[in-house]
Design a protein around this motif. Structure first.
Motif, short mmCIF file in Angstrom:
data_model
loop_
_atom_site.label_atom_id
_atom_site.label_comp_id
_atom_site.label_asym_id
_atom_site.label_seq_id
_atom_site.Cartn_x
_atom_site.Cartn_y
_atom_site.Cartn_z
N VAL A 1 -39.37 10.07 45.17
CA VAL A 1 -38.62 8.93 44.64
C VAL A 1 -38.46 9.07 43.13
N GLY B 1 -41.91 11.13 51.04
CA GLY B 1 -40.73 10.87 50.23
C GLY B 1 -40.90 11.36 48.81
N TRP C 1 -39.24 2.02 42.63
CA TRP C 1 -38.30 3.11 42.41
C TRP C 1 -36.86 2.64 42.61
N HIS D 1 -32.82 3.29 48.14
CA HIS D 1 -33.67 2.68 49.16
C HIS D 1 -33.16 1.31 49.56
N MET E 1 -35.48 4.63 54.68
CA MET E 1 -35.30 5.18 53.34
C MET E 1 -34.15 6.18 53.28
N VAL F 1 -34.14 7.44 46.15
CA VAL F 1 -34.93 8.35 46.99
C VAL F 1 -34.24 9.72 46.97
N THR G 1 -36.51 12.50 51.85
CA THR G 1 -37.48 11.93 52.76
C THR G 1 -37.99 13.03 53.69
#
Length: 334
Positions: free
Chosen positions: A134, A132, A103, A325, A53, A106, A109
């Protein structure tokens, strides 16, 4: 007073003995860092997903998984479902499904946080790690929590509707992103079960899909995005008040000497059930309570000082750039 907001918090709150040993005495069983294989596998999947991610692959996804697996499992686990072959096939399918995730970006994370419950309880801090944060196409923001399990079923799914951990992550994300519309929490559920055929014969015909297993094995992988789980002010007020009461209880526990503590602390874990077993079943202190009879004189022999798992200096103070992502390459190395 600092409370660790994670998956074990409900278990800590459900038994005075466990809370007393973990928070008041700051103890853990010797060898407590040697987690069960399923927990190690969960940590492995979390780390792999975080690299994906955040787009920080060292190699391609498959080689990254191989490296992480060898680091987490120096010795192969006894459970076949946790073998590298099985986990790589599960995550390979998860990777193929990435474009179906709801989503579009991001924001962060592995969001570490250490936040006061103030203003009326400014001395009480909650710390934890959100997998995360998002953002959806309409600009709304959600906390994201990765969860691995041996079986995704209705009982397992429904527990997140009333999860104190998720309510806490929603609250923490609001504190981290006060300018955003934080609407709730999503759970990325991944089932780490053994994929058929159970005898390894990929030429065998699948009774469910009427084709050979080599053609349909990927269809047996179960991965779901659960939620969104949304909470309101009443949920948050109840959570906030309970956290304060729990912290005050822990502070009171800290006034007891060891022998007094073992005398006064109840052992509710025997009577408190989560999913299919009571709290004692998976508690690290079970040998102390049942084998050693909660003997205060045995504490020094079987326990060690508990390590603080989050370094305060590493708490995220600044947000990184916005990541998407969408990653490239395939887990199988093609």
């Amino acid at each position: 007073m600092v409370i660790h907001l994670d998956h074990s918090m409900a278990s800590d709150m459900g038994c005075e003995t466990r809370a007393y040993l973990k928070y008041a005495l700051k103890k853990e069983m010797k060898g407590g860092s040697e987690e069960k294989s399923a927990m190690v596998a969960g940590s492995l999947v979390h780390e792999w997903l975080e690299k994906w991610m955040a787009e920080t692959w060292e190699q391609n996804p498959h080689e990254t998984l191989r490296h992480l697996y060898d680091a987490h499992f120096p010795e192969p686990p006894s459970e076949e479902r946790l073998s590298f072959l099985n986990i790589s096939r599960v995550l390979g399918r998860v990777y193929e499904l990435r474009d179906t995730w709801p989503w579009v970006g991001v924001l962060q994370t592995e969001s570490l946080f250490d936040i006061s419950l103030g203003p009326i309880a400014s001395e009480i801090h909650v710390f934890g790690r959100i997998d995360g944060v998002v953002q959806m196409g309409d600009g709304s923001v959600y906390a994201l929590e990765h969860k691995t399990t041996g079986s995704i079923d209705d009982l397992w799914r429904n527990q997140w509707r009333t999860s104190a951990q998720l309510i806490g992550y929603w609250w923490a994300t609001q504190q981290l992103y006060p300018e955003c519309q934080v609407r709730g929490v999503l759970v990325n559920a991944i089932e780490l079960s053994k994929l058929p055929p159970y005898d390894g014969n990929m030429e065998k015909k699948c009774s469910k899909h009427s084709v050979k297993y080599k053609e349909c094995q990927f269809r047996h992988v179960k991965q779901e995005i659960l939620g969104p789980f949304s909470f309101n002010r009443h949920h948050l007020d109840a959570w906030h008040g309970t956290m304060i009461a729990y912290a005050e209880k822990l502070q009171d526990m800290g006034t007891y000497e060891l022998k007094q503590g073992m005398y006064h602390m109840a052992q509710e874990g025997m009577f408190t059930y989560t999913n299919r077993s009571n709290l004692c079943a998976a508690c690290q202190f079970q040998p102390f309570c049942f084998t050693l009879g909660r003997n205060p004189n045995a504490v020094a022999q079987v326990m060690q000082n508990r390590a603080h798992h989050i370094d305060a200096e590493s708490i995220c103070r600044e947000r990184p750039q916005v990541y998407t992502h969408k990653a490239y390459g395939y887990l199988n190395g093609e």
